[in-house]
Design an enzyme around this catalytic site. Structure first.
Site, PDB file in Angstrom:
ATOM      1  N   CYS A 115     -13.741  -1.886  -2.427  1.00  0.00           N
ATOM      2  CA  CYS A 115     -12.963  -1.100  -1.469  1.00  0.00           C
ATOM      3  C   CYS A 115     -13.803  -0.520  -0.338  1.00  0.00           C
ATOM      4  CB  CYS A 115     -12.236   0.023  -2.184  1.00  0.00           C
ATOM      5  SG  CYS A 115     -11.137  -0.559  -3.501  1.00  0.00           S
ATOM      6  N   HIS A 256     -10.389   5.398   2.885  1.00  0.00           N
ATOM      7  CA  HIS A 256      -9.837   4.368   2.013  1.00  0.00           C
ATOM      8  C   HIS A 256      -8.667   4.946   1.239  1.00  0.00           C
ATOM      9  CE1 HIS A 256      -9.133   1.513  -1.045  1.00  0.00           C
ATOM     10  NE2 HIS A 256      -9.789   2.168  -1.990  1.00  0.00           N
ATOM     11  N   ASN A 286      -2.920   0.414  -2.268  1.00  0.00           N
ATOM     12  CA  ASN A 286      -4.374   0.302  -2.152  1.00  0.00           C
ATOM     13  C   ASN A 286      -4.704  -1.121  -1.697  1.00  0.00           C
ATOM     14  OD1 ASN A 286      -7.122  -0.098  -2.620  1.00  0.00           O
ATOM     15  ND2 ASN A 286      -7.162   1.133  -4.490  1.00  0.00           N
TER      16      ASN A 286
END
Length: 329
Positions: A115, A256, A286
């Site tokens: 990520c 993020h 996500n």
């Protein structure tokens, strides 16, 4: 020494929307919209079409970013793609993006930091531009996560969606604008809490790997949460202190979008109002390495980012790897 600056942003989201209700009906997962929203803040996520690859999504996002930057693919000196879901183990997804764009002079490679991939890629691009080795660098974060999640694990499969985000970076001559600094960290002792254990050289594909579904994402959610909150708070303070700023000086937070509860906790610890943190997790879930450039593009195209605004960027992913960047828009 010159700085780098972000001169164009772009996004690509697949057409298919998978809502929480769709998820429970189609997959028979023993959960509900309320259960998912309460724990994650997610209401829907995007799913790539059957024939769509990571490089396809990356190329779409890249074209939008190049158009906004006012340059052509031929102007690019380098392409860096942050991804853990490349088209194939090798060559790099960035090579396919180069071919699809026609960016014939660009050197290409991928970055694997889960990520945090696009933020790691931004940091690398920043260094190349600062030294003058490269002029224009395309940074992409792209993931096709719906193909590597364990749809039998409701704790993790509800989180992830597919997307791509892109940033075109170029030189900045003004002393008070551009990427002020980047800060990267990794704790390799925490690899087991978020990983894909099978399918690599340590545990090659086998019937046992497939039977145990070890070729799919495995996550220890509580441990990830605890590390994420501490790490993101720390690396944010690091970026601010390095440049002589305080949390109250920040105009925008581009973070993020892992889990709304993580973002709420980090913002509270930083004493920055949640209203300064641009959010899209409710709509797209996500999206891993796509998350930071996607969120930045959202804010940019809404006209929220004004000349001189101080922007704090942060991300954390498997590794565990995390980082921050401070940008004067």
């Amino acid at each position: 020494m010159q700085r780098s600056r972000i001169i164009g942003t772009g996004t690509y989201l697949p057409e298919k929307v998978l809502t929480n209700d769709d998820l429970t009906k189609q997959l028979g997962i023993d959960t509900s919209d309320a259960w998912i929203r309460e724990r994650t803040g997610i209401g829907a996520r995007r799913v790539a079409a059957p024939g769509e690859a990571t490089s396809d999504m990356s190329t779409h996002a890249a074209r939008h970013a190049l158009d906004l930057a006012g340059i052509t693919p031929a102007d690019l000196d380098m392409i860096i793609v942050g991804t853990i879901t490349p088209d194939m183990p090798f060559p790099a997804a960035a090579a396919f993006v180069q071919a699809k764009l026609g960016a014939t002079k660009a050197a290409c490679f991928d970055v694997s930091a889960a990520c945090a991939g696009s933020l790691y890629a931004l940091s690398i691009a920043d260094q190349f531009i600062r030294t003058g080795a490269m002029k224009y660098v395309l940074v992409v974060g792209a993931e096709l996560l719906t193909r590597i999640v364990n749809w039998q694990d409701r704790a993790s499969c509800v989180l992830f969606g597919d997307a791509a985000g892109a940033m075109v970076m170029g030189p900045e001559s003004r002393d008070d604008r551009g990427v002020l600094s980047t800060h990267l960290h990794t704790d390799g002792t925490q690899t087991a809490i978020l990983c894909i254990p099978g399918g690599g050289s340590a545990k090659p594909f086998s019937q046992e790997v497939l039977d145990k579904r070890e070729q799919l994402v495995t996550m220890q959610g509580r441990e990830v949460y605890k590390i994420a909150v501490r790490a993101l708070e720390s690396v944010s303070h690091e970026a601010l202190a390095h440049n002589g700023y305080r949390p109250q000086d920040v105009a925008h937070v581009i973070a993020h979008q892992a889990n709304l509860r993580i973002l709420e906790a980090v913002m509270k610890r930083l004493e920055i109002p949640l209203s300064k943190c641009h959010l899209n997790i409710e709509r797209v879930g996500n999206t891993s390495s796509a998350s930071v450039p996607l969120t930045l593009d959202q804010a940019n195209r809404q006209g929220a980012l004004k000349d001189g605004d101080l922007i704090l960027m942060m991300a954390i992913g498997g590794g565990m790897s995390w980082g921050s960047a401070l940008v004067r828009w």
